[in-house]
Design a protein around this motif. Structure first.
Motif, PDB file in Angstrom:
ATOM      1  N   GLY A  88       0.458  -1.472   0.075  1.00 49.16           N
ATOM      2  CA  GLY A  88       0.049   0.381  -0.268  1.00 49.16           C
ATOM      3  C   GLY A  88       0.729   1.427   0.511  1.00 49.16           C
ATOM      4  N   GLU A  89       2.409   1.095   0.433  1.00 47.37           N
ATOM      5  CA  GLU A  89       2.737   2.276  -0.039  1.00 47.37           C
ATOM      6  C   GLU A  89       3.857   2.241  -0.768  1.00 47.37           C
ATOM      7  OE1 GLU A  89       4.396   3.541   4.105  1.00 47.37           O
ATOM      8  OE2 GLU A  89       5.316   1.517   4.295  1.00 47.37           O
ATOM      9  N   TYR A  90       4.008   0.902  -1.469  1.00 44.00           N
ATOM     10  CA  TYR A  90       4.220   1.012  -3.173  1.00 44.00           C
ATOM     11  C   TYR A  90       5.492   2.469  -3.559  1.00 44.00           C
ATOM     12  CZ  TYR A  90       4.108  -4.054  -1.280  1.00 44.00           C
ATOM     13  OH  TYR A  90       3.976  -5.157  -0.836  1.00 44.00           O
ATOM     14  N   PRO A  91       6.163   2.705  -4.007  1.00 45.92           N
ATOM     15  CA  PRO A  91       6.964   3.739  -4.700  1.00 45.92           C
ATOM     16  C   PRO A  91       6.320   2.923  -6.316  1.00 45.92           C
ATOM     17  CG  PRO A  91       8.657   3.055  -3.452  1.00 45.92           C
ATOM     18  CD  PRO A  91       7.589   2.132  -3.233  1.00 45.92           C
ATOM     19  N   SER A  92       6.032   4.166  -7.047  1.00 43.46           N
ATOM     20  CA  SER A  92       5.843   4.010  -8.590  1.00 43.46           C
ATOM     21  C   SER A  92       6.921   3.373  -9.117  1.00 43.46           C
ATOM     22  CB  SER A  92       5.073   5.691  -9.476  1.00 43.46           C
ATOM     23  OG  SER A  92       6.648   6.069  -8.908  1.00 43.46           O
ATOM     24  N   LEU A  93       6.428   2.920 -10.459  1.00 40.65           N
ATOM     25  CA  LEU A  93       7.411   2.106 -11.181  1.00 40.65           C
ATOM     26  C   LEU A  93       8.647   3.636 -11.648  1.00 40.65           C
ATOM     27  CD1 LEU A  93       9.112  -0.373 -12.467  1.00 40.65           C
ATOM     28  CD2 LEU A  93       7.029  -0.232 -14.072  1.00 40.65           C
ATOM     29  N   ASP A  94       7.790   4.057 -11.951  1.00 40.30           N
ATOM     30  CA  ASP A  94       9.050   5.608 -13.183  1.00 40.30           C
ATOM     31  C   ASP A  94       9.747   5.529 -11.329  1.00 40.30           C
ATOM     32  OD1 ASP A  94       7.873   5.217 -15.139  1.00 40.30           O
ATOM     33  OD2 ASP A  94       5.987   6.485 -14.497  1.00 40.30           O
ATOM     34  N   GLN A  95       8.721   5.775  -9.984  1.00 35.50           N
ATOM     35  CA  GLN A  95      10.259   6.413  -9.214  1.00 35.50           C
ATOM     36  C   GLN A  95      11.080   4.970  -8.907  1.00 35.50           C
ATOM     37  OE1 GLN A  95      10.308   9.951  -6.493  1.00 35.50           O
ATOM     38  NE2 GLN A  95      12.613   7.790  -7.235  1.00 35.50           N
ATOM     39  N   LEU A  96      10.369   4.404  -9.029  1.00 33.28           N
ATOM     40  CA  LEU A  96      12.080   3.287  -8.787  1.00 33.28           C
ATOM     41  C   LEU A  96      13.204   3.232  -9.825  1.00 33.28           C
ATOM     42  CD1 LEU A  96       9.502   0.516  -7.690  1.00 33.28           C
ATOM     43  CD2 LEU A  96      11.335   1.343  -6.059  1.00 33.28           C
ATOM     44  N   LYS A  97      12.110   3.269 -11.062  1.00 27.53           N
ATOM     45  CA  LYS A  97      12.726   2.937 -12.649  1.00 27.53           C
ATOM     46  C   LYS A  97      14.117   4.623 -11.808  1.00 27.53           C
ATOM     47  CE  LYS A  97      10.081   1.380 -15.950  1.00 27.53           C
ATOM     48  NZ  LYS A  97       9.700   0.945 -17.161  1.00 27.53           N
ATOM     49  N   ALA A  98      13.789   5.532 -11.667  1.00 27.33           N
ATOM     50  CA  ALA A  98      14.493   6.672 -11.587  1.00 27.33           C
ATOM     51  C   ALA A  98      15.935   6.296 -10.232  1.00 27.33           C
ATOM     52  CB  ALA A  98      13.968   7.539 -11.784  1.00 27.33           C
TER      53      ALA A  98
END
Length: 121
Positions: A88-98
């Protein structure tokens, strides 16, 4: 999105970076490496969500997140940050990619970073 699905997508994307390969030196990890240097420690399937990356530029901002802490084994002193969010508090895929991109650029040889930049043009 489930944590396992998020990590699978992140791992798949990370392996598209120039020279990236999968490396699993310890049980419970499925790491991404370039030139035999890890640039992302990712939890293996079935393990609790965890991502560790080297963030030379954004580590202090990342550490403000409630689910972030300096990576153990002394790596935190070198700018490594570990993210262990709960469901429920996972960062977005885009944030993880960054974050993985920043770590990759810190660990990869200059020629591979140039190759990555050429792809993005």
């Amino acid at each position: 999105m489930r944590g396992e699905d998020l990590l699978k997508q992140l791992r798949t994307w990370g392996l598209t970076l120039p020279g990236a390969e999968s490396k699993s030196p310890w049980p419970g990890d499925d790491d991404l490496a370039v030139n035999d240097k890890a640039f992302a420690f990712l939890a293996a399937d079935g393990e609790p969500f965890s991502v560790s990356v080297k963030l030379p530029y954004t580590h202090s901002v990342a550490l403000d997140l409630p689910f972030a802490k300096p990576t153990g084994y002394g790596l935190g002193k070198s700018g490594w940050v570990t993210f262990t969010p709960s469901e429920g508090e996972y960062p977005s895929l885009d944030q993880l990619k960054a974050w993985v991109d920043e770590s990759y650029r810190a660990r990869a040889p200059k020629r591979l970073v140039k190759e990555l930049d050429a792809r993005e043009d």
